[in-house]
Scaffold this active site. Sequence first.
Site, PDB file in Angstrom:
ATOM      1  N   TYR A  11       0.827  -1.210   0.000  1.00 29.86           N
ATOM      2  CA  TYR A  11       0.000   0.000   0.000  1.00 29.86           C
ATOM      3  C   TYR A  11       0.859   1.257   0.000  1.00 29.86           C
ATOM      4  CZ  TYR A  11      -4.345  -2.499   0.851  1.00 29.86           C
ATOM      5  OH  TYR A  11      -5.443  -3.293   0.727  1.00 29.86           O
ATOM      6  N   ASN A  87       6.585  -4.737   5.389  1.00 27.27           N
ATOM      7  CA  ASN A  87       5.666  -4.588   6.517  1.00 27.27           C
ATOM      8  C   ASN A  87       6.349  -4.792   7.861  1.00 27.27           C
ATOM      9  OD1 ASN A  87       5.776  -6.987   5.163  1.00 27.27           O
ATOM     10  ND2 ASN A  87       3.881  -7.761   6.008  1.00 27.27           N
ATOM     11  N   THR A  88       5.798  -4.105   8.848  1.00 29.75           N
ATOM     12  CA  THR A  88       6.341  -4.143  10.203  1.00 29.75           C
ATOM     13  C   THR A  88       5.184  -4.405  11.158  1.00 29.75           C
ATOM     14  OG1 THR A  88       6.062  -1.740  10.211  1.00 29.75           O
ATOM     15  CG2 THR A  88       8.270  -2.559   9.806  1.00 29.75           C
ATOM     16  N   SER A 127       9.006   2.373   6.018  1.00 31.51           N
ATOM     17  CA  SER A 127       8.093   1.690   6.940  1.00 31.51           C
ATOM     18  C   SER A 127       8.109   2.433   8.264  1.00 31.51           C
ATOM     19  CB  SER A 127       8.563   0.265   7.220  1.00 31.51           C
ATOM     20  OG  SER A 127       8.810  -0.432   6.043  1.00 31.51           O
ATOM     21  N   THR A 128       6.997   2.385   8.971  1.00 29.71           N
ATOM     22  CA  THR A 128       6.959   2.995  10.300  1.00 29.71           C
ATOM     23  C   THR A 128       7.666   2.069  11.278  1.00 29.71           C
ATOM     24  OG1 THR A 128       4.849   3.917   9.744  1.00 29.71           O
ATOM     25  CG2 THR A 128       5.448   3.951  12.061  1.00 29.71           C
ATOM     26  N   PHE A 158       3.006   9.569   5.185  1.00 32.55           N
ATOM     27  CA  PHE A 158       1.803  10.071   5.852  1.00 32.55           C
ATOM     28  C   PHE A 158       0.592   9.861   4.946  1.00 32.55           C
ATOM     29  CE2 PHE A 158       5.273  12.533   7.817  1.00 32.55           C
ATOM     30  CZ  PHE A 158       5.027  12.265   9.147  1.00 32.55           C
ATOM     31  N   LEU A 159       0.646   8.815   4.135  1.00 32.02           N
ATOM     32  CA  LEU A 159      -0.442   8.578   3.187  1.00 32.02           C
ATOM     33  C   LEU A 159      -1.659   8.027   3.905  1.00 32.02           C
ATOM     34  CD1 LEU A 159       1.505   6.624   0.407  1.00 32.02           C
ATOM     35  CD2 LEU A 159       1.232   9.091   0.693  1.00 32.02           C
ATOM     36  N   CYS A 272      -2.398   1.120  10.502  1.00 31.43           N
ATOM     37  CA  CYS A 272      -1.396   1.944  11.185  1.00 31.43           C
ATOM     38  C   CYS A 272      -1.728   2.376  12.608  1.00 31.43           C
ATOM     39  CB  CYS A 272      -1.100   3.186  10.356  1.00 31.43           C
ATOM     40  SG  CYS A 272      -0.073   2.817   8.942  1.00 31.43           S
ATOM     41  N   LYS A 335     -12.469   2.031   6.089  1.00 29.72           N
ATOM     42  CA  LYS A 335     -13.045   3.351   5.823  1.00 29.72           C
ATOM     43  C   LYS A 335     -13.432   3.352   4.342  1.00 29.72           C
ATOM     44  CE  LYS A 335      -8.851   5.785   4.546  1.00 29.72           C
ATOM     45  NZ  LYS A 335      -7.948   6.896   4.803  1.00 29.72           N
TER      46      LYS A 335
HETATM   47  C1  UDX Z   1       4.011  -1.251   5.397  1.00 28.60           C
HETATM   48  C2  UDX Z   1       3.976  -1.201   6.911  1.00 28.60           C
HETATM   49  O1  UDX Z   1       2.871  -1.975   7.354  1.00 28.60           O
HETATM   50  C3  UDX Z   1       3.857   0.177   7.457  1.00 28.60           C
HETATM   51  O2  UDX Z   1       4.127   0.192   8.826  1.00 28.60           O
HETATM   52  C4  UDX Z   1       4.836   1.060   6.843  1.00 28.60           C
HETATM   53  O3  UDX Z   1       4.599   2.374   7.248  1.00 28.60           O
HETATM   54  C5  UDX Z   1       4.938   0.908   5.373  1.00 28.60           C
HETATM   55  O4  UDX Z   1       5.024  -0.437   4.973  1.00 28.60           O
HETATM   56  P1  UDX Z   1       2.072  -1.440   3.650  1.00 28.60           P
HETATM   57  O5  UDX Z   1       2.716  -0.979   2.388  1.00 28.60           O
HETATM   58  O6  UDX Z   1       0.639  -1.088   3.868  1.00 28.60           O
HETATM   59  O7  UDX Z   1       2.774  -0.818   4.903  1.00 28.60           O
HETATM   60  O8  UDX Z   1       2.323  -3.001   3.844  1.00 28.60           O
HETATM   61  P2  UDX Z   1       1.997  -4.176   2.855  1.00 28.60           P
HETATM   62  O9  UDX Z   1       0.904  -3.782   1.925  1.00 28.60           O
HETATM   63  O10 UDX Z   1       1.884  -5.399   3.679  1.00 28.60           O
HETATM   64  O11 UDX Z   1       3.308  -4.258   1.941  1.00 28.60           O
HETATM   65  C6  UDX Z   1       4.528  -4.725   2.332  1.00 28.60           C
HETATM   66  C7  UDX Z   1       5.124  -5.522   1.183  1.00 28.60           C
HETATM   67  O12 UDX Z   1       6.464  -5.892   1.488  1.00 28.60           O
HETATM   68  C8  UDX Z   1       4.383  -6.826   0.842  1.00 28.60           C
HETATM   69  O13 UDX Z   1       3.948  -6.809  -0.497  1.00 28.60           O
HETATM   70  C9  UDX Z   1       5.428  -7.924   1.091  1.00 28.60           C
HETATM   71  O14 UDX Z   1       5.325  -8.999   0.199  1.00 28.60           O
HETATM   72  C10 UDX Z   1       6.724  -7.160   0.926  1.00 28.60           C
HETATM   73  N1  UDX Z   1       7.862  -7.785   1.602  1.00 28.60           N
HETATM   74  C11 UDX Z   1       7.794  -8.132   2.911  1.00 28.60           C
HETATM   75  C12 UDX Z   1       9.029  -8.016   0.874  1.00 28.60           C
HETATM   76  O15 UDX Z   1       9.094  -7.729  -0.316  1.00 28.60           O
HETATM   77  N2  UDX Z   1      10.103  -8.579   1.529  1.00 28.60           N
HETATM   78  C13 UDX Z   1      10.055  -8.953   2.837  1.00 28.60           C
HETATM   79  O16 UDX Z   1      11.022  -9.472   3.373  1.00 28.60           O
HETATM   80  C14 UDX Z   1       8.854  -8.721   3.556  1.00 28.60           C
HETATM   81  C1  UDX Z   2      -3.596   7.018   8.680  1.00 25.02           C
HETATM   82  C2  UDX Z   2      -3.004   8.434   8.667  1.00 25.02           C
HETATM   83  O1  UDX Z   2      -4.039   9.387   8.368  1.00 25.02           O
HETATM   84  C3  UDX Z   2      -1.869   8.529   7.691  1.00 25.02           C
HETATM   85  O2  UDX Z   2      -1.276   9.812   7.735  1.00 25.02           O
HETATM   86  C4  UDX Z   2      -0.839   7.454   8.016  1.00 25.02           C
HETATM   87  O3  UDX Z   2       0.242   7.486   7.149  1.00 25.02           O
HETATM   88  C5  UDX Z   2      -1.488   6.080   8.010  1.00 25.02           C
HETATM   89  O4  UDX Z   2      -2.576   6.059   8.919  1.00 25.02           O
HETATM   90  P1  UDX Z   2      -5.315   5.683   7.182  1.00 25.02           P
HETATM   91  O5  UDX Z   2      -5.149   4.578   8.150  1.00 25.02           O
HETATM   92  O6  UDX Z   2      -5.265   5.370   5.742  1.00 25.02           O
HETATM   93  O7  UDX Z   2      -4.215   6.798   7.427  1.00 25.02           O
HETATM   94  O8  UDX Z   2      -6.744   6.336   7.443  1.00 25.02           O
HETATM   95  P2  UDX Z   2      -7.354   7.623   8.135  1.00 25.02           P
HETATM   96  O9  UDX Z   2      -8.073   8.406   7.116  1.00 25.02           O
HETATM   97  O10 UDX Z   2      -6.390   8.347   8.960  1.00 25.02           O
HETATM   98  O11 UDX Z   2      -8.486   6.954   9.048  1.00 25.02           O
HETATM   99  C6  UDX Z   2      -8.175   6.009  10.053  1.00 25.02           C
HETATM  100  C7  UDX Z   2      -9.424   5.488  10.701  1.00 25.02           C
HETATM  101  O12 UDX Z   2     -10.051   6.482  11.499  1.00 25.02           O
HETATM  102  C8  UDX Z   2     -10.498   4.997   9.722  1.00 25.02           C
HETATM  103  O13 UDX Z   2     -11.054   3.797  10.186  1.00 25.02           O
HETATM  104  C9  UDX Z   2     -11.508   6.121   9.732  1.00 25.02           C
HETATM  105  O14 UDX Z   2     -12.799   5.681   9.382  1.00 25.02           O
HETATM  106  C10 UDX Z   2     -11.436   6.579  11.177  1.00 25.02           C
HETATM  107  N1  UDX Z   2     -11.863   7.969  11.390  1.00 25.02           N
HETATM  108  C11 UDX Z   2     -11.171   8.998  10.824  1.00 25.02           C
HETATM  109  C12 UDX Z   2     -12.968   8.229  12.190  1.00 25.02           C
HETATM  110  O15 UDX Z   2     -13.602   7.310  12.716  1.00 25.02           O
HETATM  111  N2  UDX Z   2     -13.335   9.543  12.401  1.00 25.02           N
HETATM  112  C13 UDX Z   2     -12.667  10.599  11.844  1.00 25.02           C
HETATM  113  O16 UDX Z   2     -13.067  11.756  12.079  1.00 25.02           O
HETATM  114  C14 UDX Z   2     -11.551  10.308  11.025  1.00 25.02           C
END
Ligand code: UDX
Ligand code: UDX
Length: 458
Positions: A11, A87-88, A127-128, A158-159, A272, A335
Amino acid sequence: MTNILCIGAGYVGGPTMAVIASHCPQHRVVVVDINAARIAAWQSDRLPIYEPGLEAVVRSALNRNLFFSTEVDRHIDEADIIFVSVNTPTKTFGQGAGRAADLQYWEKTARQILHNATTPKIVVEKSTLPVRTAEAMEQILNYNSKGLHFDVISNPEFLAEGTAVQDMENPDRVLVGGKDSISGQKAIQAIVDIYAQWIPRERILTTNLWSSELSKLAANAYLAQRVSSINAISALCEKTGADVTEVAHAIGLDNRIGPRFLRASVGFGGSCFKKDILNLVYLCEFYGLKEVANYWEQVVSMNEHQQTRFVSNIVSSLFNTIAGKRIALFGAAFKANTSDTRESPALAVCRGLLAEHAEVVITDPYALENARNELGEQADRVIFEPDPYVAAREAHAIAIVTEWAQYTELDYKTIFASMIKPAFIFDGRNILDHKRLYALGFNVYAIGKPPLTHNHAD
Ligand code: UDX
Ligand code: UDX
């Protein structure tokens, strides 16, 4: 030309690199992942994630200067800058289980970089991660017999899902954290130069490594805390007759508070918030700051309470039993505008209803497949139905658990006619016209508002 590599095509990695490639045609951007199916999907007509605007951005750069591959080792050595967005997840075993971040993929990736590198590289922590991880990684990377030097930079994402492309195109700020050394500063500048291709320089902040790492955790904790705070108020509203939407509006007009992130809901979800707060809690405990840890942990507890409260409300409103009753959940994604179901409150509600032996039907425009996977064995006890009208047919209750715009546009008159009476609607996102639904005959329960119920005994 700079060779940019991103390890992890998830993502975060996918959209981030697509936007960088589209704005930096002079650089070559390669995204690698161990998951071959994911890599194939990025190269196909059906991207592995649903994100508005993403397809156009990927198309603009794919096979021009944006490439996807499973050949991790080969691309590591070609790269000048390596973003790591593997991922973490939260650790499930050993010390810090349930709280600390599981760093095994990160460390494995760092060692893989070291193993394959023959030239110095900038490694960017996307990654965070817990504060001070970058330093640990720098030690692993630089303790080598190859005479190679690596600079580690923290550049948190911060996406928000659903607006990821927009957030990358036009961010509030970009954070680049690095060491104060000469090579550290040069590495910071190299990353700043990438973003400066399309982002005004004053929005690119440079900090020390630890400030950057901590800012990411703190930003998510603050955002989640706002949701838990308004949800705490919503519980009180339901008891006192106050309306949480009115309260949120009234407090949000205070410039110091501001209007955003004040929507009361069935709870926050997503990959997150919970993970990052638990990470923060673990860090505080590690450094002996028990009170600080307890303070932040309450944000997660309140979120769990809100979900449990929602389920309890359904049970008590439906005459204290939902066993065998069909209940339609509108939404599975955590969401709107995403297919992601990680930590989705919709699925927490689903599990709560299953525990009460309800017959649960879930509908969602994009997230049914993910919901099925996420529910694991429990998926066998759930009906997945893409059409909300069919899902609601013969149901005792509808619960809105994801704020998809299309749920505001349904013909609730037809839906009401097809349901078992008395028909209930629980609006866990406060998106519907409650008075109108009540007029149609529904018993309406919203978050943080007095219920609108017909007295059927009259
Ligand atoms: C991840 C983390 O969850 C988040 O904390 C961080 O901020 C950004 O990276 P996301 O991109 O949402 O977020 O995770 P995910 O969609 O699970 O993607 C991670 C990818 O890394 C997967 O496609 C996985 O196959 C890949 N991966 C994992 C590798 O290529 N090598 C590895 O050793 C482990
Ligand atoms: C969040 C942060 O916004 C982003 O900056 C970070 O990098 C990753 O985590 P995300 O998880 O994609 O992003 O969604 P976000 O729009 O922040 O919403 C998080 C959750 O809070 C959702 O389940 C949403 O429905 C809920 N939410 C948000 C509420 O219930 N009320 C609100 O007013 C806002």
